[in-house]
Design a protein around this motif. Structure first.
Motif, mmCIF file in Angstrom:
data_model
loop_
_atom_site.group_PDB
_atom_site.id
_atom_site.type_symbol
_atom_site.label_atom_id
_atom_site.label_comp_id
_atom_site.label_asym_id
_atom_site.label_seq_id
_atom_site.Cartn_x
_atom_site.Cartn_y
_atom_site.Cartn_z
ATOM 1 N N VAL A 1 0.827 -1.205 0.000
ATOM 2 C CA VAL A 1 0.000 0.000 0.000
ATOM 3 C C VAL A 1 0.862 1.256 0.000
ATOM 4 O O VAL A 1 0.490 2.278 -0.605
ATOM 5 C CB VAL A 1 -0.955 -0.016 1.215
ATOM 6 N N LEU A 2 2.041 1.213 0.641
ATOM 7 C CA LEU A 2 2.881 2.409 0.690
ATOM 8 C C LEU A 2 3.423 2.763 -0.694
ATOM 9 O O LEU A 2 3.346 3.926 -1.126
ATOM 10 C CB LEU A 2 4.038 2.183 1.665
ATOM 11 N N MET A 3 3.974 1.794 -1.403
ATOM 12 C CA MET A 3 4.495 2.070 -2.737
ATOM 13 C C MET A 3 3.388 2.430 -3.709
ATOM 14 O O MET A 3 3.587 3.252 -4.614
ATOM 15 C CB MET A 3 5.284 0.858 -3.252
ATOM 16 N N THR A 4 2.219 1.852 -3.502
ATOM 17 C CA THR A 4 1.087 2.233 -4.349
ATOM 18 C C THR A 4 0.700 3.679 -4.109
ATOM 19 O O THR A 4 0.413 4.428 -5.053
ATOM 20 C CB THR A 4 -0.111 1.315 -4.064
ATOM 21 N N ALA A 5 0.685 4.107 -2.850
ATOM 22 C CA ALA A 5 0.356 5.499 -2.538
ATOM 23 C C ALA A 5 1.379 6.451 -3.146
ATOM 24 O O ALA A 5 1.014 7.509 -3.689
ATOM 25 C CB ALA A 5 0.284 5.692 -1.026
ATOM 26 N N ILE A 6 2.647 6.088 -3.078
ATOM 27 C CA ILE A 6 3.681 6.939 -3.673
ATOM 28 C C ILE A 6 3.514 7.003 -5.186
ATOM 29 O O ILE A 6 3.647 8.073 -5.805
ATOM 30 C CB ILE A 6 5.074 6.410 -3.292
ATOM 31 N N ASP B 1 -2.638 -8.574 9.094
ATOM 32 C CA ASP B 1 -1.718 -7.845 8.218
ATOM 33 C C ASP B 1 -2.457 -7.308 6.997
ATOM 34 O O ASP B 1 -2.210 -6.178 6.545
ATOM 35 C CB ASP B 1 -0.587 -8.763 7.767
ATOM 36 N N LEU B 2 -3.362 -8.107 6.466
ATOM 37 C CA LEU B 2 -4.180 -7.636 5.346
ATOM 38 C C LEU B 2 -5.090 -6.498 5.788
ATOM 39 O O LEU B 2 -5.255 -5.505 5.070
ATOM 40 C CB LEU B 2 -5.010 -8.795 4.787
ATOM 41 N N TYR B 3 -5.666 -6.611 6.970
ATOM 42 C CA TYR B 3 -6.542 -5.556 7.478
ATOM 43 C C TYR B 3 -5.783 -4.246 7.672
ATOM 44 O O TYR B 3 -6.314 -3.161 7.401
ATOM 45 C CB TYR B 3 -7.177 -5.985 8.795
ATOM 46 N N VAL B 4 -4.541 -4.350 8.157
ATOM 47 C CA VAL B 4 -3.731 -3.145 8.359
ATOM 48 C C VAL B 4 -3.542 -2.409 7.031
ATOM 49 O O VAL B 4 -3.703 -1.188 6.935
ATOM 50 C CB VAL B 4 -2.369 -3.502 8.978
ATOM 51 N N GLY B 5 -3.195 -3.141 5.982
ATOM 52 C CA GLY B 5 -3.024 -2.517 4.678
ATOM 53 C C GLY B 5 -4.302 -1.912 4.148
ATOM 54 O O GLY B 5 -4.296 -0.801 3.604
ATOM 55 N N LEU B 6 -5.426 -2.611 4.341
ATOM 56 C CA LEU B 6 -6.691 -2.100 3.834
ATOM 57 C C LEU B 6 -7.187 -0.896 4.620
ATOM 58 O O LEU B 6 -7.912 -0.052 4.080
ATOM 59 C CB LEU B 6 -7.745 -3.213 3.865
ATOM 60 N N VAL B 7 -6.823 -0.798 5.886
ATOM 61 C CA VAL B 7 -7.210 0.373 6.681
ATOM 62 C C VAL B 7 -6.397 1.598 6.262
ATOM 63 O O VAL B 7 -6.917 2.721 6.179
ATOM 64 C CB VAL B 7 -7.033 0.082 8.186
ATOM 65 N N LYS B 8 -5.117 1.395 6.011
ATOM 66 C CA LYS B 8 -4.268 2.529 5.643
ATOM 67 C C LYS B 8 -4.556 3.048 4.242
ATOM 68 O O LYS B 8 -4.381 4.238 3.971
ATOM 69 C CB LYS B 8 -2.794 2.119 5.745
ATOM 70 N N LEU C 1 2.345 9.469 8.035
ATOM 71 C CA LEU C 1 1.171 8.737 8.524
ATOM 72 C C LEU C 1 1.449 7.239 8.623
ATOM 73 O O LEU C 1 0.948 6.566 9.534
ATOM 74 C CB LEU C 1 -0.018 8.990 7.600
ATOM 75 N N ASP C 2 2.239 6.706 7.696
ATOM 76 C CA ASP C 2 2.577 5.287 7.767
ATOM 77 C C ASP C 2 3.360 4.980 9.041
ATOM 78 O O ASP C 2 3.149 3.928 9.668
ATOM 79 C CB ASP C 2 3.391 4.896 6.535
ATOM 80 N N ALA C 3 4.240 5.892 9.439
ATOM 81 C CA ALA C 3 4.972 5.694 10.698
ATOM 82 C C ALA C 3 4.025 5.711 11.895
ATOM 83 O O ALA C 3 4.136 4.886 12.809
ATOM 84 C CB ALA C 3 6.044 6.772 10.845
ATOM 85 N N PHE C 4 3.071 6.643 11.884
ATOM 86 C CA PHE C 4 2.088 6.690 12.972
ATOM 87 C C PHE C 4 1.239 5.425 13.009
ATOM 88 O O PHE C 4 0.937 4.885 14.079
ATOM 89 C CB PHE C 4 1.194 7.921 12.824
ATOM 90 N N PHE C 5 0.830 4.946 11.827
ATOM 91 C CA PHE C 5 0.046 3.710 11.772
ATOM 92 C C PHE C 5 0.850 2.532 12.312
ATOM 93 O O PHE C 5 0.302 1.661 12.998
ATOM 94 C CB PHE C 5 -0.387 3.430 10.333
#
Length: 384
Positions: free
Chosen positions: A223-228, A319-326, A370-374
């Motif tokens: 999700v992080l690389m996708t957001a970037i 782990d999947l839920y974490v990615g989908l929430v972010k 935000l990823d660090a906070f998550f």
């Protein structure tokens, strides 16, 4: 021919007029300068050089015999009076006005300011950057408030929702991004698996490469690389599109006819980013796992069936839920940054480029923060 004769006649008239000066003894060793004729740029000639040869002091400058004067002549007279301290006498109304105007323009300011010491310059730049960042944060919060108000209005009046624009941005943010996001994620999965296998081979634990690929892609990198990627691709497009419309006053025209730019331009883009980011993030994670599995099959000789079974065993569902929430939060940040910077465009096309760059930088920075906070938050709640 008539035009040519007219130009020749005008040139002859200009040659008949002239600018000259005479010198008259004054009190002491001073001289008075009497200008005469037409004191304009065409007739001044070498008067400045002749005046520069006067070695004695000048007591007064007399313009009684001047028939006509322009800005060049006024500057010649003003500069002579300024340098010599002489009094200018017998000016006509036009001469007085022009000499005052060139005098007001002669401020003697420095063209280039004195450079500051390096320490003060660095501190000033740092302070300016902090001030601009604070203003951007305040502006983003206010912009988020406008989006919430506009969204509430559309919920109460569903007829105002622009479905066509929203679906078009679904395609721009999501469908057309599948190729580049999939390729990027596939290659990232290969890199993670290769680097992990090299390090784990030293301890005879190559099988844990599957754990590394599965958890890091589903939880973080997918999700992080996708957001970037979306920030660089769609966020910049949002800023450029809205910025161009702002520059050409289309946004002002919308307000004039009673159309809310937030509802017409911002909400469709925000909705597309928020709804498509979870799908793109999940797709990116799957492609990264496929890339990692392919490398494990080729280099570690782990069959795909074993790889999939191991993924199911070692990767927890949260782990999947974490990615989908972010993912939707990242999508909101990317869309907001692009639309906000586009709305800030003022002036020329250069501003569009600057705001587009600012949108990408701001979105990527906020996503990483935000990823660090998550990461800290989910670790504290037991989803580490």
């Amino acid at each position: 021919m008539l035009v040519l004769f007219g130009q020749i006649a005008h040139s002859l008239n200009a040659m008949a007029d002239f600018a000259d000066f005479t010198l008259e003894d004054a009190a002491g060793d001073a001289l008075n300068v009497h200008f005469s004729g037409v004191l304009v740029i065409e007739t001044i000639g070498d008067l400045p050089q002749q005046l520069g040869k006067i070695e004695q002091s000048i007591g007064a400058i007399d313009l009684a015999a001047v028939d006509k004067i322009d800005t060049a002549g006024a500057w010649l007279v003003y500069r002579l009076g300024r340098d010599s301290g002489a009094e200018i006498r017998n000016m006509s109304t036009d001469a007085d006005r022009l000499i005052r105007a060139v005098g007001d323009a002669d401020q003697g300011g420095e063209v280039r300011p004195e450079p500051l010491p390096p320490f003060l310059r660095i501190m000033g730049q740092a302070g300016e950057a902090v001030f601009n960042a604070f203003n951007s944060l305040i502006g983003m919060i206010a912009f988020l408030g406008e989006i919430i108000i506009a969204l509430g209005g559309q919920i109460l009046h569903p007829g105002r929702i622009r479905w066509g624009a929203t679906f078009r941005h679904f395609e721009q943010v999501g469908v057309t991004a599948l190729g580049i996001v999939g390729l990027m994620s596939f290659l990232i999965g290969i890199v993670i698996a290769q680097q992990g296998a090299v390090q784990l081979r030293q301890f005879g634990a190559e099988v844990f490469t599957i754990n590394l690929v599965g958890r890091i892609t589903l939880r973080e990198l997918g999700v992080l690389m996708t957001a970037i990627m979306v920030a660089g691709r769609s966020g910049s497009a949002f800023a450029a599109q809205i910025g161009t419309m702002k520059m050409t006053e289309e946004v002002d025209a919308m307000r004039t006819i009673g159309v809310s730019p937030i509802e017409a331009l911002v909400l469709p883009r925000v909705a597309a980013s928020v709804l498509m980011m979870p799908l793109l993030g999940f797709y990116a994670s799957v492609m990264a796992i496929i890339g990692g599995g392919l490398l494990c099959w080729i280099t570690l000789e782990i069959p795909p069936v074993t790889f999939v079974q191991r993924i199911q065993e070692v990767v927890p569902m949260h782990d999947l839920y974490v990615g989908l929430v972010k993912a939707p939060v990242f999508g909101l940040i990317v869309a907001m940054a692009g639309c906000f910077q586009g709305m800030q465009v003022r002036g020329n096309a250069e501003e569009v480029g600057m705001r587009t760059t600012a949108a990408v930088v701001q979105a990527i920075f906020m996503v990483i923060v935000l990823d660090a906070f998550f990461a800290v938050f989910f670790t504290e709640v037991g989803w580490g």
